[in-house]
Design an enzyme around this catalytic site. Sequence first.
Site, PDB file in Angstrom:
ATOM      1  N   ARG A   1       0.991  -1.151  -0.168  1.00 31.27           N
ATOM      2  CA  ARG A   1       0.055   0.394   0.107  1.00 31.27           C
ATOM      3  C   ARG A   1       0.529   0.872   0.229  1.00 31.27           C
ATOM      4  O   ARG A   1       0.739   1.801  -0.496  1.00 31.27           O
ATOM      5  CB  ARG A   1      -0.893  -0.280   1.241  1.00 31.27           C
ATOM      6  CG  ARG A   1      -1.958   1.153   1.689  1.00 31.27           C
ATOM      7  CD  ARG A   1      -2.618   1.074   2.621  1.00 31.27           C
ATOM      8  NE  ARG A   1      -2.967  -0.039   2.646  1.00 31.27           N
ATOM      9  CZ  ARG A   1      -4.171  -0.809   2.804  1.00 31.27           C
ATOM     10  NH1 ARG A   1      -5.144   0.173   1.878  1.00 31.27           N
ATOM     11  NH2 ARG A   1      -4.572  -1.977   3.261  1.00 31.27           N
TER      12      ARG A   1
ATOM     13  N   CYS B   1     -26.648  -2.860  -8.639  1.00 32.45           N
ATOM     14  CA  CYS B   1     -27.086  -3.796  -8.133  1.00 32.45           C
ATOM     15  C   CYS B   1     -27.247  -3.811  -6.340  1.00 32.45           C
ATOM     16  O   CYS B   1     -26.887  -4.865  -6.468  1.00 32.45           O
ATOM     17  CB  CYS B   1     -27.906  -4.389  -8.853  1.00 32.45           C
ATOM     18  SG  CYS B   1     -28.044  -3.723 -10.256  1.00 32.45           S
ATOM     19  N   GLU B   2     -26.686  -3.734  -5.495  1.00 37.09           N
ATOM     20  CA  GLU B   2     -26.069  -3.307  -3.864  1.00 37.09           C
ATOM     21  C   GLU B   2     -26.226  -2.339  -3.516  1.00 37.09           C
ATOM     22  O   GLU B   2     -25.330  -1.076  -3.673  1.00 37.09           O
ATOM     23  CB  GLU B   2     -24.475  -4.208  -4.067  1.00 37.09           C
ATOM     24  CG  GLU B   2     -24.123  -5.174  -4.438  1.00 37.09           C
ATOM     25  CD  GLU B   2     -24.854  -6.414  -4.171  1.00 37.09           C
ATOM     26  OE1 GLU B   2     -25.067  -6.630  -2.881  1.00 37.09           O
ATOM     27  OE2 GLU B   2     -24.596  -7.091  -4.543  1.00 37.09           O
TER      28      GLU B   2
ATOM     29  N   TYR C   1      -4.949  -1.536  -3.288  1.00 37.91           N
ATOM     30  CA  TYR C   1      -6.272  -2.662  -3.242  1.00 37.91           C
ATOM     31  C   TYR C   1      -7.228  -2.054  -4.057  1.00 37.91           C
ATOM     32  O   TYR C   1      -8.100  -2.501  -3.883  1.00 37.91           O
ATOM     33  CB  TYR C   1      -6.477  -2.873  -2.240  1.00 37.91           C
ATOM     34  CG  TYR C   1      -5.025  -2.918  -1.906  1.00 37.91           C
ATOM     35  CD1 TYR C   1      -4.720  -4.791  -1.709  1.00 37.91           C
ATOM     36  CD2 TYR C   1      -3.827  -2.814  -0.292  1.00 37.91           C
ATOM     37  CE1 TYR C   1      -3.969  -5.210  -0.761  1.00 37.91           C
ATOM     38  CE2 TYR C   1      -3.199  -3.513  -0.067  1.00 37.91           C
ATOM     39  CZ  TYR C   1      -3.034  -4.618  -0.065  1.00 37.91           C
ATOM     40  OH  TYR C   1      -1.486  -4.718   0.128  1.00 37.91           O
TER      41      TYR C   1
HETATM   42  C1  LIG Z   1      -0.960  -7.930   1.895  1.00 37.30           C
HETATM   43  C2  LIG Z   1       0.480  -8.321   2.526  1.00 37.30           C
HETATM   44  C3  LIG Z   1       1.546  -7.458   2.595  1.00 37.30           C
HETATM   45  C4  LIG Z   1       1.293  -5.837   2.538  1.00 37.30           C
HETATM   46  O1  LIG Z   1       1.076  -4.982   3.191  1.00 37.30           O
HETATM   47  P1  LIG Z   1       0.329  -4.118   2.753  1.00 37.30           P
HETATM   48  O2  LIG Z   1      -0.403  -3.327   3.883  1.00 37.30           O
HETATM   49  O3  LIG Z   1      -0.049  -2.897   1.220  1.00 37.30           O
HETATM   50  O4  LIG Z   1       1.988  -3.034   2.993  1.00 37.30           O
HETATM   51  C5  LIG Z   1       3.033  -7.740   2.652  1.00 37.30           C
HETATM   52  N1  LIG Z   1       3.564  -9.398   3.477  1.00 37.30           N
HETATM   53  C6  LIG Z   1       1.801 -10.350   2.886  1.00 37.30           C
HETATM   54  C7  LIG Z   1       1.819 -11.153   3.561  1.00 37.30           C
HETATM   55  C8  LIG Z   1       0.253  -9.259   2.926  1.00 37.30           C
HETATM   56  O5  LIG Z   1       0.024 -10.582   2.887  1.00 37.30           O
END
Ligand SMILES: *Cc1c(COP(=O)(O)O)cnc(C)c1O
Length: 415
Positions: free
Chosen positions: A277, A344-345, A373
């Site tokens: 993220r 439609c939700e 995401y």
């Molecule tokens: C989703 C995930 C991440 C990344 O998480 P962020 O919040 O996007 O930084 C890192 N490691 C694992 C194992 C994950 O499932």
Amino acid sequence: MNHFRKRSGELFCEEVPLARIAREVGTPTYVYSSATLRRHARVFQRAVRGLDFLACYAVKAAPNLALLALLREEGFGFDIVSGGELYRVLRAGAEPSKVVFSGVGKRRDELAAALKAGILQFNCESEEELEQLAGVARGMRRTAPVAIRVNPEVDVRTHPYIATALSTSKFGIPANRARAAYRLAAQLPDLRVVGVACHIGSQISEVKPFVEAAKKVRTLALRLRRDGHDIRHVDVGGGLGVPYGEGPEPPAPHVYGRALAEALRGVEAKVLFEPGRLLVANAAVLLTRVLLQKRGAGTRKFAVVDAAMNDLLRPALYDAHHEVEAVAPRRGPAEVVDLVGPVCESTDVLARARKLPKLREGDLVVLRTAGAYGMSMSSQYNARPRAAEVLVEGDRFRVVRQRETYADLVRGETT
Ligand SMILES: *Cc1c(COP(=O)(O)O)cnc(C)c1O
């Protein structure tokens, strides 16, 4: 910090007016800024440079090949969670020796593909997975490099749907079983223990849980070494949050980096990070067009746009907040509207009760901080072709994923 700015009243991505992208590519479209992504990649690496580190981008946040290629160029490895993501990173030119395979359940064919590619490490999440991986490796006459993901059981204040380190969580092995799991791994001749791993959740807005988890993992790594395991990698996962315009302000990357360097002092291992993220969230907006304004009961107003929960699931799934901005705001008094999609939700509400300049049919708006995401969670629900993806580089842009067509909707189906 990002490169989406107003210039003489109109929203641009870098040097490109978003209106031009909408005209040429249509809507809804995810628009990524390469300058923002590069900047975040560099800021992160600078933040953790006090450590011997490898940063592995968590592909699931935004898996487009163009983004992967850009991050590879910036020196990133990859954290994958499926055979599909392995395919993607290899297609983007990743070095397998910088790929970590996470996830609570991996199919045997996925394990085999990753072994064949020669990835850096498998983050195993159960004793059963260790046995499965050993079995696959034996069949291929290979040795699988493994770390075990332990659950450090720290309390993280984030949305319960994205907290992964609670004792009730499906993720990782409980810390009190870790040493036994390592003993098992060491006894399996087709496995080679190389590290220890954790990942405590996502959109975490304080440093404390990261520090607590890192300290626990450090203690465990030292203990495991005394038990005779060759712990070379300490993987601290991802999860650092970003500001979405509402809610707590997460710490800056350098604060996080410094705190982790302190917490991991003396661990004498390469530290693996898995940011997702943090790198991509505000490197993209979802660009959408207003279909119509609609009056609800009483004074309630809706702006119905051509993006919907199938394009951006986060508001429906986590009640997530995305700032909304008109690309070329009209003059005149603002109105309070709910920005909704056509699906439609009842949960297909992208943004609730926002004060926006008056919107009319054809107006463009963006949902900000949509890079992480966003596209990766999109679907074709309601038979809606998935959005296009555009990457901007200075005064140029290119379509890095074409908008799906109706033919794509039925690909592989028969009557
Ligand atoms: C989703 C995930 C991440 C990344 O998480 P962020 O919040 O996007 O930084 C890192 N490691 C694992 C194992 C994950 O499932």
